[in-house]
Design a protein around this motif. Sequence first.
Motif, short mmCIF file in Angstrom:
data_model
loop_
_atom_site.label_atom_id
_atom_site.label_comp_id
_atom_site.label_asym_id
_atom_site.label_seq_id
_atom_site.Cartn_x
_atom_site.Cartn_y
_atom_site.Cartn_z
N THR A 15 -4.63 -3.24 -2.04
CA THR A 15 -3.92 -1.95 -2.10
C THR A 15 -4.82 -0.78 -2.51
O THR A 15 -4.44 0.37 -2.29
N HIS A 16 -5.97 -1.04 -3.11
CA HIS A 16 -6.82 0.02 -3.64
C HIS A 16 -8.28 -0.19 -3.23
O HIS A 16 -8.68 -1.29 -2.84
N ILE A 60 0.84 -1.20 0.00
CA ILE A 60 0.00 0.00 0.00
C ILE A 60 0.87 1.25 0.00
O ILE A 60 0.62 2.22 -0.71
N ARG A 111 -5.62 4.49 -4.27
CA ARG A 111 -4.74 3.73 -3.38
C ARG A 111 -5.20 3.92 -1.93
O ARG A 111 -5.60 5.01 -1.53
N ASP A 164 3.72 4.09 -3.48
CA ASP A 164 2.76 4.80 -4.32
C ASP A 164 3.25 4.82 -5.77
O ASP A 164 3.87 5.79 -6.22
#
Length: 723
Positions: free
Chosen positions: A476-477, A433, A486, A436
């Motif tokens: 993660t999203h 996560i 995200r 980015d």
Amino acid sequence: MAAALLSACNNSPYPIGAEKDNTLYMSFDERSPRYLDPTASYTAPEGAYAYHIYEPLYGYHYLKRPYQLEGHAATEVVKPYYLDAKGVRLPDDAPSEQIAQAVYDIPIRKGLRYAPHPAFAKNAQGQYIYHHLTRAELGDKRSPWEFAQQGTRELVAEDFVFAIKRQATPRIEAPLFGVFSEHVRGLKAYSQLIRAENAKLLKGLPENSADKPFLDFRRWPLEGAEALDSHTLRIRLNGKYPQFQYWLATTFFAPVPWEVDAFYAQPGMNENSLSWNQWPVGTGPFMMTEYVQDRRHVMARNPYYRQDSYPCEGAAGDQAAGLLDDCGKRLPFVDKIVANIIKERVPRKELFKQGYLDLPEIERTDWGVEFMVDKSDSDEVFRNYAAKGYRLPMDTDIGSWYVGFNWLDPVVGQGSTPEQRERNKKLRQAISIAIDWEEGYGRIFRNKGGDAAHGPTPPGVFGSREGQPGWHNPVTHKLVDGKVQRRSIDEAKALLAEAGYPEGRDAGTGKPLVLSYDFMRVVTPEMKAENDWMVKQFAKLGIQLDVRATDFNQFQEKVLKGKHQIYWWGWLADYPDAENFLFLLYGPNSKSKFEGENASNYENPAYDRLYKRLQTLDDGPEKQRVMDEMLAIVREDAPWSWGYWPYVGLAFQHWVYNGKPSIVVRDVGRYYRVDAAERARRQAEWNHPIWWPLLLLAAGAAVIAWLTRRSFRARELATARGA
């Protein structure tokens, strides 16, 4: 003096007049390729040479998209026929569970000849001249071209049999042995036989001996590979494996003549750097004629290369782009490909701008992206690039960059107990996560930009869900107002605390969590920014990241031995099928355990079972269902932070023709054409000496001389003062 200095003004890195030769000039960075042996060579820097020297059975049409296989050493792409357990032939649409064997009978082109090499040289009696050399006879020779006589011979089907058997060798790394041994009939058992025979040959020799007796694979038959006649190869597979046709287009299925293998096995050869890795031998369009370790490599036209011509068909837009103008002309166009080492990106770009590189690198597909970003920086740069006429073709293709976690590591890997496995998984998810990718390679490092990935399978191949509504990675999203975003750092920190590292410290000891990050390049100034950015991603969680950057060869060795924890890696597709990406997470393809390409050493029994099922399926609903299940498993396990799908673009000078971006087509050098006359004109125009500073210096020197003389004369003529 000024005239003499002006005549010496030449900033070219090549000999005078080299710009007029029919030669393609490019560069490479850091070090020479580690492997050029067709059994071991696999990375992109190695492929830049291997795919121009060897010629596999199949290749890809240079221009057509979607990619289309065509015969190279083989006369055509053949379809297998199927047999059941009793050897009875089955219909082509038989269910995979009924298929015991898939049989490929492949016709080999007649008249193909190997590039000249002393291993083939014979005397008048037909005996090999250089197959029984003593160390004294070898002397200090370090190149095949230092031997007085060269020879050649025709390619035969047995050379492919030898190459397939050689996948079982215990003497070098064979990265695809794990995959091939599951499919080629008898190869796994053959490996055990070869290991036993090799042990007999090496008995009594020191373990570190550089000289090892010739391991002659012709002595032991292999059920899965045989020559039906001099120009027909038969390969037998266990069951149905549709993707096998794509492997036949890789250099793992390039022919290996036994004579060359025996030649390089002689005493002293290894010490003198005479091996497949420096001096490969093939039937392809080029041959290695100069090899200066970590400095310079030259490939020259193979005088025995077959009749080959530039394609006359392509994809939409190719004709308008001028990519069909050379239809039917003899290949290759250039006489030589010269690669010189330039370790840093900035001087490489400057040499390109000066016209001394026809293209920066032949294997990298991101240079065009970088130059396009530069072009948009200012109106001045835009005008300069337009005036120089750089060709910057752009496209999308199948490749990826990602950060991986070593499954064998006790902190970020699988874990030895159920509790530890859960903790480690949450740690990996938190890191995934925090990195980015949208920021880093969407907005900051635009010269290497791309789209953030949500799994291992890129867009553009069957079964990929990338970019489709609702198919984001839920780990993660998440969806916010209908848009994929995200997850927040707070959510990542919560997972980190559950993993036992609140605020990046061990909950038990209070010590900060320090993780090691292995990077595959020496950190030059341009690479430092990327590594600093990665350190900041981990710092958002309070995790300290120790960057361990090495050159690529050392990085490969570290990963092979499993001495990595978190690492940066990329993958350029070998073939346009999802299996070529999903096999990177297949347990039996583990890098550290089985020398495969699963660099994370990831292992999940459920995923492995589905992968085996996938290998028997043609494109369709069932294959899609299996892929979706595999995707759900690896998203949850998070063996990678999925990284991004890079944009692809090439950079050529205006005088280089026929450049088309591709990750899958690797033998691109045979298609490039160079207008050497235009290159000579442009280099002279872009690099003419700036002479006025020399004239200014000369004028200044004259003034100083005149003033000095006047002062001297004034002293000489002055009269003495009276008392």
